[in-house]
Design a protein around this motif. Structure first.
Motif, PDB file in Angstrom:
ATOM      1  N   SER A  88       0.807  -1.220   0.000  1.00  0.00           N
ATOM      2  CA  SER A  88       0.000   0.000   0.000  1.00  0.00           C
ATOM      3  C   SER A  88       0.842   1.274   0.000  1.00  0.00           C
ATOM      4  O   SER A  88       0.307   2.363  -0.207  1.00  0.00           O
ATOM      5  CB  SER A  88      -0.925   0.012   1.225  1.00  0.00           C
ATOM      6  OG  SER A  88      -0.155  -0.025   2.420  1.00  0.00           O
ATOM      7  N   THR A  89       2.167   1.160   0.238  1.00  0.00           N
ATOM      8  CA  THR A  89       2.983   2.363   0.416  1.00  0.00           C
ATOM      9  C   THR A  89       3.834   2.730  -0.788  1.00  0.00           C
ATOM     10  O   THR A  89       4.349   3.842  -0.859  1.00  0.00           O
ATOM     11  CB  THR A  89       3.923   2.207   1.636  1.00  0.00           C
ATOM     12  OG1 THR A  89       4.857   1.138   1.381  1.00  0.00           O
ATOM     13  CG2 THR A  89       3.130   1.883   2.891  1.00  0.00           C
ATOM     14  N   TYR A  90       4.020   1.810  -1.757  1.00  0.00           N
ATOM     15  CA  TYR A  90       4.941   2.084  -2.855  1.00  0.00           C
ATOM     16  C   TYR A  90       4.508   3.319  -3.657  1.00  0.00           C
ATOM     17  O   TYR A  90       5.293   4.252  -3.862  1.00  0.00           O
ATOM     18  CB  TYR A  90       5.039   0.869  -3.789  1.00  0.00           C
ATOM     19  CG  TYR A  90       5.556  -0.384  -3.137  1.00  0.00           C
ATOM     20  CD1 TYR A  90       6.668  -0.360  -2.297  1.00  0.00           C
ATOM     21  CD2 TYR A  90       4.931  -1.610  -3.353  1.00  0.00           C
ATOM     22  CE1 TYR A  90       7.131  -1.517  -1.700  1.00  0.00           C
ATOM     23  CE2 TYR A  90       5.401  -2.776  -2.756  1.00  0.00           C
ATOM     24  CZ  TYR A  90       6.493  -2.721  -1.931  1.00  0.00           C
ATOM     25  OH  TYR A  90       6.950  -3.864  -1.330  1.00  0.00           O
ATOM     26  N   ALA A  91       3.277   3.302  -4.146  1.00  0.00           N
ATOM     27  CA  ALA A  91       2.806   4.412  -4.982  1.00  0.00           C
ATOM     28  C   ALA A  91       2.762   5.740  -4.214  1.00  0.00           C
ATOM     29  O   ALA A  91       3.245   6.760  -4.715  1.00  0.00           O
ATOM     30  CB  ALA A  91       1.436   4.088  -5.580  1.00  0.00           C
ATOM     31  N   PRO A  92       2.201   5.787  -2.979  1.00  0.00           N
ATOM     32  CA  PRO A  92       2.197   7.054  -2.237  1.00  0.00           C
ATOM     33  C   PRO A  92       3.594   7.610  -1.963  1.00  0.00           C
ATOM     34  O   PRO A  92       3.786   8.830  -1.950  1.00  0.00           O
ATOM     35  CB  PRO A  92       1.474   6.702  -0.930  1.00  0.00           C
ATOM     36  CG  PRO A  92       0.647   5.512  -1.255  1.00  0.00           C
ATOM     37  CD  PRO A  92       1.429   4.742  -2.274  1.00  0.00           C
ATOM     38  N   THR A  93       4.569   6.727  -1.754  1.00  0.00           N
ATOM     39  CA  THR A  93       5.943   7.188  -1.493  1.00  0.00           C
ATOM     40  C   THR A  93       6.488   7.947  -2.695  1.00  0.00           C
ATOM     41  O   THR A  93       7.056   9.038  -2.567  1.00  0.00           O
ATOM     42  CB  THR A  93       6.858   5.991  -1.170  1.00  0.00           C
ATOM     43  OG1 THR A  93       6.417   5.372   0.047  1.00  0.00           O
ATOM     44  CG2 THR A  93       8.298   6.440  -1.011  1.00  0.00           C
ATOM     45  N   ILE A  94       6.311   7.381  -3.894  1.00  0.00           N
ATOM     46  CA  ILE A  94       6.798   8.044  -5.107  1.00  0.00           C
ATOM     47  C   ILE A  94       6.081   9.367  -5.313  1.00  0.00           C
ATOM     48  O   ILE A  94       6.709  10.391  -5.630  1.00  0.00           O
ATOM     49  CB  ILE A  94       6.600   7.119  -6.325  1.00  0.00           C
ATOM     50  CG1 ILE A  94       7.431   5.835  -6.162  1.00  0.00           C
ATOM     51  CG2 ILE A  94       7.003   7.833  -7.615  1.00  0.00           C
ATOM     52  CD1 ILE A  94       7.115   4.773  -7.203  1.00  0.00           C
ATOM     53  N   GLU A  95       4.765   9.371  -5.140  1.00  0.00           N
ATOM     54  CA  GLU A  95       3.995  10.598  -5.367  1.00  0.00           C
ATOM     55  C   GLU A  95       4.365  11.680  -4.360  1.00  0.00           C
ATOM     56  O   GLU A  95       4.391  12.864  -4.704  1.00  0.00           O
ATOM     57  CB  GLU A  95       2.491  10.301  -5.299  1.00  0.00           C
ATOM     58  CG  GLU A  95       1.965   9.580  -6.516  1.00  0.00           C
ATOM     59  CD  GLU A  95       2.351  10.279  -7.817  1.00  0.00           C
ATOM     60  OE1 GLU A  95       2.043  11.475  -7.972  1.00  0.00           O
ATOM     61  OE2 GLU A  95       2.986   9.640  -8.669  1.00  0.00           O
ATOM     62  N   THR A  96       4.660  11.285  -3.113  1.00  0.00           N
ATOM     63  CA  THR A  96       5.065  12.278  -2.111  1.00  0.00           C
ATOM     64  C   THR A  96       6.363  12.953  -2.514  1.00  0.00           C
ATOM     65  O   THR A  96       6.498  14.185  -2.410  1.00  0.00           O
ATOM     66  CB  THR A  96       5.223  11.610  -0.731  1.00  0.00           C
ATOM     67  OG1 THR A  96       3.961  11.077  -0.314  1.00  0.00           O
ATOM     68  CG2 THR A  96       5.713  12.621   0.304  1.00  0.00           C
ATOM     69  N   LEU A  97       7.326  12.190  -2.997  1.00  0.00           N
ATOM     70  CA  LEU A  97       8.598  12.769  -3.437  1.00  0.00           C
ATOM     71  C   LEU A  97       8.388  13.751  -4.587  1.00  0.00           C
ATOM     72  O   LEU A  97       9.053  14.790  -4.667  1.00  0.00           O
ATOM     73  CB  LEU A  97       9.562  11.658  -3.867  1.00  0.00           C
ATOM     74  CG  LEU A  97      10.083  10.745  -2.752  1.00  0.00           C
ATOM     75  CD1 LEU A  97      10.927   9.626  -3.343  1.00  0.00           C
ATOM     76  CD2 LEU A  97      10.903  11.544  -1.737  1.00  0.00           C
TER      77      LEU A  97
END
Length: 712
Positions: free
Chosen positions: A492-501
C-alpha cells in the motif's frame, strides 16, 4: 378501544428499524455491493478516513506511551453525521472497509465512534477479497469482530511515521526553507534515487566497436556477429581497429563450420503481487505506480457489465502469490476446455515468500471466463489494458511451460569466427494466452536457414560503434522493485511514497525516469549526513519487520519506539544547534543584473529547483530560468522552455529567441565537448539506454552516426 387504535397507528407511523447499514470506503464499491445485498441493506461510503490524526501537528503523546490523538477529518463532519444518522435507523452495522491494516483501522475508528452514538446496535466487521455476488454473500454470512492486532500494527505505523516526520521536518523548516518534509520511507527512497543519480553523473562512457557480417544463404540474409578473431575474443576500442579487422576479413570465403542447438523450458511467472503489477504496468504500459493502483482499485470495486455490476479483480494490495482452491479448480477446468494441450495434469500452487504477510490472494480475475475479449465489450482504454495484463498473467501461471529451441551457427570467415543464432518454439505452452504481457521478441520464432559445410556469400562486413552504458536512473518500476527487495514499505505504500517525493518537488519524472531536483539533493545530503542511523535501508526494513511482529502479537511496539524516539529527539536538538542556517547560503550571487531595475540577480532555490531572482524583491519581481548551457549559435543562454501549443512539451532553447531559433529536446549537461566545445546532452533510447552525446551533429565525440540532426 378507539384511543388504543390511535396509539397503535402513531407507533406504526414512526420509521421502523428494518435495514442493516453496511459501511465501505468508496461510492463505487457501495454501488456494487448494494446490488448484491438487496432491499434489507443500506450501503454507504465513508470516502476513506473520517477519523484520523490532524495534519497540522504531531498529535502523539510521547510522554504517555505514544498515544495518538484522533479527530474528525476536516471536511468530513457531514459524512460522519450521515453515517451516524443512518446507523441510528439501522438494526445492525457492518463495517466493510478494505481488507488490510489501514482498512481495519478505518473500521475500528468508525465502529468506536458509532458505538458511542448508537449504544445497543450490534457492530460487526466483514472483508471482501473480491467483490462478486458469491464472495460478498459468503462474507456477510460470516461477520467477525475487529482484529485488534491489525489495528495496533496500523496505529504503530502511523505513530512511527509521525515521530520521524514531525521530528525531522522542523529541522528542515528552520535550516533550509519552510514547507519541506522528511519521512521514514520517503527519505530512504530519496536517498536511493540521489545515490543512483550520483553514479549516473560520474559515469564516463567508453567507446567500443562490434563487427557484423551480412551473409547470403540462397534467398535468406543472415546477420552474424564476430565472436573470435585469431582465436581470441576481440576487444575493439576505436574505428581504426575495427577497420583493420574488416580489411583482414574482406574477400575471404564464409563457411558454416558448426551448428548446435539447445532446448530450454521457460516456466510461467506467478500471478501478480502489488509490486510486480506496478513494475509490469510501468514497463509494458508506461503507467506510473499511482495510475496503476487507481485503475486497479476501480477494477476491484466494480464495473458495470451491462446486466450486472461486478468486481473484475481480487484485492489489489497484496504481497502473496497464493491462489484460493476454488479459483484453482475453476481455472483448471476452463483451461482443460479451451487449451487442453497446454493444461497441466493438476493446478499449479506457488510458494509464498517468507517476507509476505499472505493476508490476501494474489491479484487475479474474479472470473476466468471473462477474457480480455469479453471484457472489451464493457471496459476500454487503461482499464482494459490493466485487466488484460492481470488476466494473462494469472491464466498463464496455470499453464504448461514453453519449450524453446535455440540454434547457434559458427561461420568461419578468414581468421574470424562469426556466430548467428535463432530461437523457435517447440511447445508454445503458456505463451498461447500471452499477448499484451509479452514483448514482440518473446513471441517471435526465428529460423536459421543454414547447414553445416554450407558456403555463404558475405555481402557486407561492417563495424558498429557503441558506448558503454552507465547505471540507469530509477523508474517507477525499478524503485518499487528496489524497495520491495530491501524490505522497505508494503504494497500500500509504494505508490504514495513516489507521489510524495514528486509533490514535494524532491524528484521529477523525466521520460519515465525519477530524477532528483536540486532541492531533493540538498535534503538528502542533510538527512544522510546527520541521521545515517535513520535514513538507511536497514533501519527502515527493521521497522517494517517490527510492524509485522506487532500484527502477529510478538512484540510491544511502545517499548520499541521508546528505544528509537528519545535518542532521535536528542540528536535532532544537537543538529539543530550545530547545523548552519542554509537559508542565505543557498542563494548565490551572480554577475548578472536585473533588466528591469538594474539590481544584481541572485540564484535562488525554489519549489521547482534553482532560478534567478532580482535582489530587489519584493519591490521588483523579475525572475528567469537558470542557464543550463551556452548557445552554440549565438552565445546566448540555453534555458528550459515549454511549447505553447498542444501538450505543452518541455524543450531547451536559446534565451535570444526569436532572434536565435536554436533548440533541442535533450537536456543539457554541465559538461562541454572536448573536441568542438559544444555542450553534451543526455539521450535515451531502448537500444543504448541513457547516454551522453555531443549536441553538435558534425562532431563524432560520444555521438552515433545515426543520430538525427537538430538545432539550427
Amino acid at each position: 378501544m378507539a384511543a388504543s387504535k390511535k396509539e397503535m397507528a402513531g407507533v406504526s407511523a414512526k420509521p421502523a428499524k428494518q435495514k442493516t447499514l453496511v459501511i465501505v470506503e468508496s461510492p463505487a464499491k457501495a454501488r456494487t455491493i448494494e446490488k448484491y445485498l438487496g432491499t434489507h441493506y443500506r450501503v454507504l461510503a465513508s470516502n476513506g478516513q473520517v477519523i484520523d490524526l490532524p495534519k497540522s501537528r504531531m498529535a502523539v503523546d510521547v510522554e504517555h506511551d505514544f498515544e495518538p490523538e484522533y479527530i474528525t477529518v476536516r471536511g468530513k463532519a457531514a459524512k460522519l453525521k450521515e453515517l451516524t444518522d443512518e446507523a441510528k435507523r439501522s438494526t445492525a452495522i457492518i463495517l466493510a472497509s478494505d481488507p488490510d491494516r489501514e482498512g481495519e483501522a478505518i473500521a475500528y475508528q468508525i465502529g468506536k465512534y458509532l458505538k458511542e452514538k448508537t449504544k445497543d446496535t450490534p457492530i460487526r466487521r466483514v472483508t471482501f477479497n473480491e467483490i462478486t455476488r458469491p464472495a460478498v454473500q459468503e462474507a456477510m454470512a460470516q461477520p467477525r469482530d475487529i482484529h485488534m492486532s491489525l489495528v495496533e500494527a496500523q496505529k504503530a505505523r502511523r505513530v512511527i511515521d509521525r515521530l520521524v516526520g514531525y521530528t525531522l521536518s522542523p529541522l528542515l523548516w528552520k535550516k533550509v526553507k519552510s514547507g519541506l518534509s522528511a519521512g521514514r520511507v520517503q527519505s530512504v527512497a530519496l536517498k536511493l534515487i540521489c545515490d543512483r543519480e550520483q553514479e549516473v553523473e560520474s559515469f564516463i562512457p567508453e567507446e567500443y566497436w562490434t563487427i557484423d557480417a551480412h551473409l547470403r544463404a540462397h534467398q535468406h540474409l543472415v546477420r552474424a556477429e564476430l565472436a573470435l578473431f585469431d582465436g581470441e575474443k576481440p576487444s575493439i576500442r576505436n574505428e581504426s581497429q575495427a577497420n583493420s579487422i574488416i580489411a583482414a576479413l574482406s574477400g575471404k570465403p564464409a563457411v558454416v563450420t558448426d551448428i548446435q542447438y539447445t532446448d530450454r523450458s521457460i516456466k510461467p511467472k506467478p500471478p501478480f503481487t502489488t509490486s510486480k503489477l506496478q513494475q509490469t504496468a510501468a514497463n509494458r504500459l508506461g503507467f506510473t505506480s499511482t495510475k496503476t493502483m487507481k485503475v486497479a482499485q476501480q477494477l476491484y470495486e466494480g464495473i458495470d457489465m451491462g446486466h450486472q455490476r461486478l468486481g473484475l479483480i481480487t484485492y489489489m494490495r497484496t504481497d502473496s502469490t497464493r491462489i484460493s482452491e476454488s479459483a484453482l479448480r475453476e481455472t483448471h477446468e476452463w483451461l482443460a476446455q479451451y487449451f487442453p494441450a497446454q493444461t497441466p495434469d493438476s493446478p499449479i500452487r506457488y510458494s509464498v515468500s517468507n517476507a509476505a504477510q499472505d493476508a490476501h490472494e494474489a491479484i487475479r480475475p474474479t472470473r476466468v471466463d471473462i477474457t480480455p475479449d469479453e471484457a472489451a465489450r464493457y471496459i476500454k482504454g487503461d482499464h482494459l489494458k490493466l485487466y488484460t495484463l492481470i488476466w494473462e498473467r494469472f491464466v498463464a501461471s496455470q499453464m504448461k511451460p514453453a519449450i524453446i529451441r535455440t540454434y547457434t551457427a559458427d561461420i568461419q570467415v578468414g581468421e574470424g569466427l562469426f556466430r548467428a543464432s535463432a530461437s523457435s518454439f517447440l511447445e508454445e505452452g503458456f505463451y498461447k494466452v500471452i499477448r499484451l504481457g509479452a514483448s514482440k521478441e518473446e513471441r517471435t520464432s526465428h529460423q536459421l536457414p543454414l547447414e553445416k559445410g554450407q558456403t555463404l556469400v558475405a555481402e557486407k562486413i561492417q563495424g558498429l560503434q557503441h558506448f558503454t552504458q552507465g547505471p540507469s536512473r530509477y523508474t517507477d518500476a525499478t524503485i518499487v522493485r528496489a524497495l520491495e527487495e530491501l524490505g522497505i514499505g508494503r504494497p500500500s505504500t509504494y505508490a504514495p511514497t513516489i507521489e510524495t517525493l514528486i509533490e514535494r518537488y524532491y524528484v521529477q519524472r523525466d521520460k519515465r525516469q525519477l530524477v532528483p531536483t536540486a532541492l531533493g539533493k540538498i535534503i538528502n545530503e542533510i538527512l544522510s549526513k546527520n541521521f545515517p542511523e535513520v535514513i538507511n535501508t536497514s533501519f527502515t526494513a527493521r521497522m517494517e519487520s517490527m510492524l509485522d511482529k506487532v500484527e502477529e502479537q510478538k512484540v510491544d511496539w511502545v517499548s520499541e519506539l521508546k528505544k528509537f524516539y528519545f535518542p532521535l529527539k536528542d540528536k535532532v536538538a544537537d543538529v539543530m544547534h550545530a547545523l548552519e542556517d542554509m537559508h542565505g547560503t543557498l542563494d548565490e550571487a551572480t554577475n548578472e543584473t536585473c533588466p528591469k531595475c538594474g539590481k544584481p540577480l541572485v540564484k535562488k532555490l525554489g519549489r521547482y529547483g534553482y532560478f534567478l531572482s532580482c535582489s530587489g524583491f519584493p519591490e521588483c519581481t523579475f525572475t528567469k530560468s537558470v542557464p543550463l548551457a551556452k548557445c552554440p549559435k549565438c552565445g546566448g543562454d540555453i534555458v528550459p522552455r515549454v511549447s505553447t501549443k498542444g501538450r505543452r512539451k518541455k524543450f531547451y532553447g536559446c534565451s535570444n529567441y526569436p532572434e536565435c531559433d536554436f533548440m533541442t529536446l535533450y537536456k543539457p549537461t554541465n559538461a562541454t565537448c572536448p573536441k568542438c566545445g559544444w555542450f553534451l546532452v543526455e539521450k535515451y533510447d531502448k537500444k543504448k539506454g541513457m547516454h551522453k552525446a555531443c549536441i553538435n551533429p558534425d562532431c563524432d565525440y560520444l555521438h552515433s552516426s545515426d543520430d538525427g540532426k537538430e538545432g539550427a
